[in-house]
Design a protein around this motif. Structure first.
Motif: not given
Length: 166
Positions: A144-145, A156-159, A164-165
């Motif tokens: 995960t970035t 909030f999550r950006v891979n 992203f979600r």
């Protein structure tokens, strides 16, 4: 005070074994070496070579004016820079440069790998990079970035795969 100490600078002080304070108004203790004027070195193999530099810990080098290192195996080549942690990555830095402001080293305990978790320059903050190219530059090799959570829930999550979600 102690054995094998040298306090050769005007108004300098060296104490405990193997300390050297050769800069004027310099201070060295516990095998520290303060060669510049107004420099302070505290701890085994800590070196303060820049004017008014500070080095605390073990095997650190503060090489430029008003630079500071606090931790283990750290190097500060840049003027007015603060480096903390252990075994930081100095890629792209030169003695006397003033672009680097703050760095947190997270290299290996034995010093075989030098790396930083964060680098702050005059132009940006880098997480996972020593040379940020934006105000906030995050570089991650895997996983995960960016993750923002609240009460153990992902907000909030950006891979790295581009997904992203919310």
């Amino acid at each position: 005070m102690g054995n094998s100490n040298i306090a050769s600078g005007v108004n300098s002080f060296a104490a405990m074994e193997g300390s050297e304070a050769s800069g004027n108004s310099s201070f060295a203790i516990n095998a520290g070496i303060a060669t510049a004027n107004n420099a302070i070195a505290i701890g085994p193999s800590t070196n303060s070579n820049g004017f008014a530099s500070l080095s605390i810990g073990n095997n650190n080098y503060s090489r430029s004016t008003l630079s500071a290192t606090i931790g283990q195996g750290l190097i500060s080549n840049n003027q007015h820079a603060l480096v903390i942690g252990r075994h930081n990555d100095t890629t792209g830095t030169t003695v006397g440069d003033s672009s680097l402001l703050f760095q947190i080293g997270n290299g290996s305990l034995d010093g075989s790998v030098r790396s930083n978790i964060m680098t702050v320059t005059r132009t940006g903050v880098g997480i996972g990079t020593t040379n940020p190219s934006a105000k906030l530059h995050i570089d991650a090799a895997s996983g995960t970035t960016l993750l923002i959570t609240s009460n153990n829930y992902d907000i909030f999550r950006v891979n790295l795969d581009g997904g992203f979600r919310f």
